[in-house]
Design an enzyme around this catalytic site. Structure first.
Site, PDB file in Angstrom:
ATOM      1  N   ASP A 197      61.581  59.187  31.964  1.00  0.00           N
ATOM      2  CA  ASP A 197      62.774  58.346  31.980  1.00  0.00           C
ATOM      3  C   ASP A 197      63.969  59.282  31.744  1.00  0.00           C
ATOM      4  O   ASP A 197      63.809  60.470  31.437  1.00  0.00           O
ATOM      5  CB  ASP A 197      62.683  57.240  30.919  1.00  0.00           C
ATOM      6  CG  ASP A 197      63.550  56.050  31.298  1.00  0.00           C
ATOM      7  OD1 ASP A 197      63.244  54.915  30.905  1.00  0.00           O
ATOM      8  OD2 ASP A 197      64.557  56.274  32.012  1.00  0.00           O
TER       9      ASP A 197
HETATM   10  C1  GLC Z   1      67.192  54.211  32.473  1.00  0.00           C
HETATM   11  C2  GLC Z   1      66.052  53.225  32.374  1.00  0.00           C
HETATM   12  C3  GLC Z   1      65.089  53.311  33.515  1.00  0.00           C
HETATM   13  C4  GLC Z   1      65.805  53.745  34.778  1.00  0.00           C
HETATM   14  C5  GLC Z   1      66.315  55.156  34.558  1.00  0.00           C
HETATM   15  C6  GLC Z   1      67.091  55.672  35.775  1.00  0.00           C
HETATM   16  O1  GLC Z   1      67.490  54.743  31.211  1.00  0.00           O
HETATM   17  O2  GLC Z   1      65.288  53.254  31.184  1.00  0.00           O
HETATM   18  O3  GLC Z   1      64.495  52.013  33.659  1.00  0.00           O
HETATM   19  O4  GLC Z   1      64.912  53.713  35.884  1.00  0.00           O
HETATM   20  O5  GLC Z   1      67.119  55.271  33.398  1.00  0.00           O
HETATM   21  O6  GLC Z   1      68.261  54.936  35.934  1.00  0.00           O
END
Ligand code: GLC
Length: 733
Positions: free
Chosen positions: A290
């Site tokens: 993430d």
């Molecule tokens: C965010 C979220 C995730 C998302 C990622 C990219 O923090 O936790 O669900 O896909 O970053 O935007």
């Protein structure tokens, strides 16, 4: 289905054999176009300013659209970037041209984006759509999102989000399929098929990314990013099943979650990433972190520094680094110092190249002009699907005195700022919507020819306009009050310690009720709310969620009776926040809650849900009778008669639950094991048969053994998780 041909596999291995270490690690690096210059204040300060209201969202968007961005062309040219987060097809073509035509090996970029519930055609948020209990719908909306996003160069969706969630204080309840592992698994399977299934053209499918792996929804106190801890049996019986289903459906990728699980952050958790996801579930594609999560392992306290975090993540099976560039900075040194083996690097890169090959990016790296403009005008089929999904996700919670549906002759006072805010109907993570596609509830009522006057009066924030409330109260024959949450009040980083209606919305309802006219509350929200007062005082309540671009037409269809509501709840609604976490599939305990003092209950609130999982009313009524269970070698066949005893046709979601009465670990009092949609004309009765395979009646123990234990099972069937017919059977496996 995600699968490579022998020829594709050979192309990948040939390519891998030519790559330098730096080029390999480049594939493991995902970046967003960073922001440079253009601000009077620092970017973090700007974020604070929009957060605390010093600048509006519109002002923030204007600034962001005008600011200069660094697209890292030189790094792409040098083969140091594997993936970008971008949704501009022209810019994507430019960067892709550099990658394909100017880098040494011409490996294309993969563009990923958070397409959670639709791309340009925004559908209901997942907690709402899951309530449709309609796997065919789940698949079709995902397929449409894949087709729309591919025309804009997005070939990888950071979706579906399939976190089981039982605590509605957590804002991300909005993004997932609710509290039940079975429904979440059916949702996951359907979404993977929708996103990845149509390989008739490279423009019709994308790589899915199941997230957030794993147990992110179990964050303590419902506070986002918070710690999670549980027995392994709980992990296997509640939080892993949707990911298992997604892997069985061939999901191409997964995203590791922010949370630490039993002491080890999921970003560096070899048990969940390697042992379970890759070795047991058989993930063929790759795992991405993430955002910034590798660096956060230092903050978690599991890594000494960035390099240590990168080494741990790579060795644990995390293949791609989202946003920190720790891999590209430190892995070359880590390999040179034999802290990370070349086998680890090669495995990660082979997985990444394989997904790009499967997506057709090597053979079709660019978006053609024709493709790019294919949906400039949204085709009717797209808006029709958005309307269908919206209608099917609406849940009728209360309809005292059959106020609903409204009569066409009734004059409506429509109240609440949410009723006319295009940016609030689309829900969290809607990235590519356009104003012209959005139909607010005011628009929808006007489109339906209703006699409606609009009085903003007040909303989730700010004051009430008492003059407007008086005008609304005196004007219409019926008052429709739209209340709930702004999009910013749910989703990521939006946990709440109080999930009652915010601001002065309850006061607004109270004042409106004083005019002694029928009042209908339409909820626009991203999570279950604590509606104790509303359920007592408001005669009709419609759960509208954030339904996407066709919200207004769907709500109007329901309010005016053009569509008989069919939606059910995928998550329990509490009376009060203090009941959270709250879910139907809980163990019995030795003292199940009751009216007696020494039982599992509260002194100051009910212990059961206000509106339970699977609940939803109709404008007609359904009756269940003559339940019987037949057993064959492999399954139980549950037969039941369902009658439409009302005066209009309707569709019921017949739900099948079971309870393993006595087992080697305590089991839930009910577990959803099947459902079927049954359309019935007024007065019609159907014989419904639901099948429960015996090999689905077990549970996992702490050692991940699937246990099927002989004994008594209660079987339930009904229109929600509380009101069911029940019978007991003895099963020998
Ligand atoms: C965010 C979220 C995730 C998302 C990622 C990219 O923090 O936790 O669900 O896909 O970053 O935007």
């Amino acid at each position: 289905m995600y699968r490579l041909t022998e020829e594709q596999k050979k192309r990948v291995s040939d390519l891998l054999s030519q790559m330098t270490l730096e080029e390999k690690i480049g594939q493991m690096n995902q970046i967003s176009p960073s922001i440079v210059g253009g601000f009077d204040v620092s970017f973090p300060e700007l974020i604070e300013m929009v957060g605390d209201g010093r600048i509006s969202h519109d002002e923030f968007a204007r600034i962001m659209n005008t600011v200069q961005r660094d697209y890292r062309e030189d790094d792409i040219r040098a083969g140091r970037v594997g993936s970008m987060m971008i949704q501009d097809p022209v810019k994507m073509n430019e960067l892709q041209k550099i990658a394909v035509e100017e880098s040494r090996l011409g490996i294309p970029l993969i563009s990923g984006l958070d397409v959670i519930h639709g791309f340009r055609s925004v559908y209901p948020i997942a907690i709402a759509e899951a309530g449709a209990f309609d796997t065919d719908l789940f698949e079709r909306t995902a397929h449409m999102a894949a087709k729309e996003s591919r025309t804009q160069g997005v070939a990888w969706h950071f979706a579906p989000m399939i976190d089981v969630a039982r605590d509605s204080r957590w804002g991300r309840v909005s993004e997932g399929p609710g509290e039940d592992p079975y429904l979440a698994s059916e949702f996951a399977r359907a979404k993977i098929h929708g996103l990845q299934g149509d390989m008739s053209s490279h423009e019709n499918y994308v790589a899915a990314c199941t997230k957030h792996y794993v147990a992110y929804g179990a964050c303590e106190s419902g506070r986002d990013y918070n710690t999670t801890s549980m027995a392994k049996s709980q992990l296997h019986n509640v939080y892993l099943p949707p990911f298992k289903a997604a892997m069985e459906a061939g999901a191409a990728t997964a995203m590791a979650s922010f949370n630490d699980l039993n002491g080890v952050p999921c970003t560096v958790n070899a048990y969940t990433l390697r042992k379970i996801l890759k070795e047991t579930y058989g993930l063929k594609g790759f795992v991405v972190s993430d955002a910034n999560a590798i660096r956060e392992c230092v903050t978690h306290g599991i890594a000494q520094d960035d390099m240590d975090a990168g080494i741990q993540a790579a060795k644990a099976g995390l293949d791609m680094d989202m946003g920190t560039e720790i891999y590209s900075t430190y892995l070359p040194q880590a390999v040179a110092e034999h802290k990370v083996s070349m086998e680890v690097i090669d495995e990660a890169v082979e997985r990444i190249l394989s997904v790009k090959m499967w997506l057709g990016l090597f053979d079709h790296p660019y978006i053609t002009e024709e493709t790019m403009h294919r949906y400039d005008e949204l085709p009717k089929a797209h808006t029709d699907l958005a309307l269908e999904a919206a209608r099917k996700s609406v849940v009728l919670l209360k309809n005292e005195g059959n106020i609903l549906p409204l009569k066409k002759s009734q004059k409506i006072s429509l109240v609440g700022t949410l009723a006319d805010m295009k940016e609030e109907i689309i829900g969290a993570w809607a990235m590519s919507w356009q104003q012209k596609d959005c139909v607010t509830i005011l628009d929808g009522l006007k489109n339906a020819g209703a006699d409606v006057s609009y009085y903003p009066c007040g909303g989730p924030e700010g004051d009430l306009n008492l003059d407007e409330i008086a005008a609304a109260g005196n004007d219409g024959d019926v008052i429709v009050a739209v209340v709930g949450e702004l999009v910013s009040m749910s989703g990521e980083a939006a946990s709440k310690a109080d999930i009652t209606l915010s601001g002065r919305q309850r006061e607004m309802l109270e004042r409106l009720l004083s005019y002694k006219k029928p009042v209908v509350a339409v909820l626009m929200n991203g999570r279950p709310l604590a509606l104790s007062w509303e359920s007592e005082n408001v005669p009709a309540i419609v759960e509208g969620w954030h339904l996407g671009i066709q919200m207004g037409n769907a709500i109007a269809d329901i309010l005016l009776g053009n569509y008989n509501p069919t939606g059910k709840l995928a998550a329990s609604f509490p009376y009060v926040t203090g009941q959270c976490p709250l879910y139907y599939n809980h163990p019995s305990t030795g003292r199940p809650g009751s009216g007696s003092k020494f039982t599992s209950r509260y002194l100051d609130a009910p212990f059961e849900a206000l509106y339970p999982f699977g609940y939803g009313l109709s404008y007609t009524a359904f009756e269940y009778s003559e339940m019987k269970v037949e057993e064959n070698e492999d399954a139980l066949e549950i037969h039941v008669k369902v009658a439409n005893t009302g005066s209009v046709s309707g569709t019921e979601t017949v739900q099948l639950y079971m309870q393993d009465v006595t087992a080697s670990i305590v089991r839930p009092v009910k577990e959803l094991k099947g459902f079927a949609k049954v359309a019935l004309a007024a007065g019609e009765t159907a014989d419904v048969v639901l099948t429960l395979p015996k090999n689905k009646m077990g549970f996992y123990d702490d050692d991940m053994n699937y246990c099927l234990e002989n004994g008594k099972f209660n079987i339930f069937v009904g229109g929600n998780s509380r009101e069911c017919l029940k019978t007991q059977v003895d099963v020998e496996f």
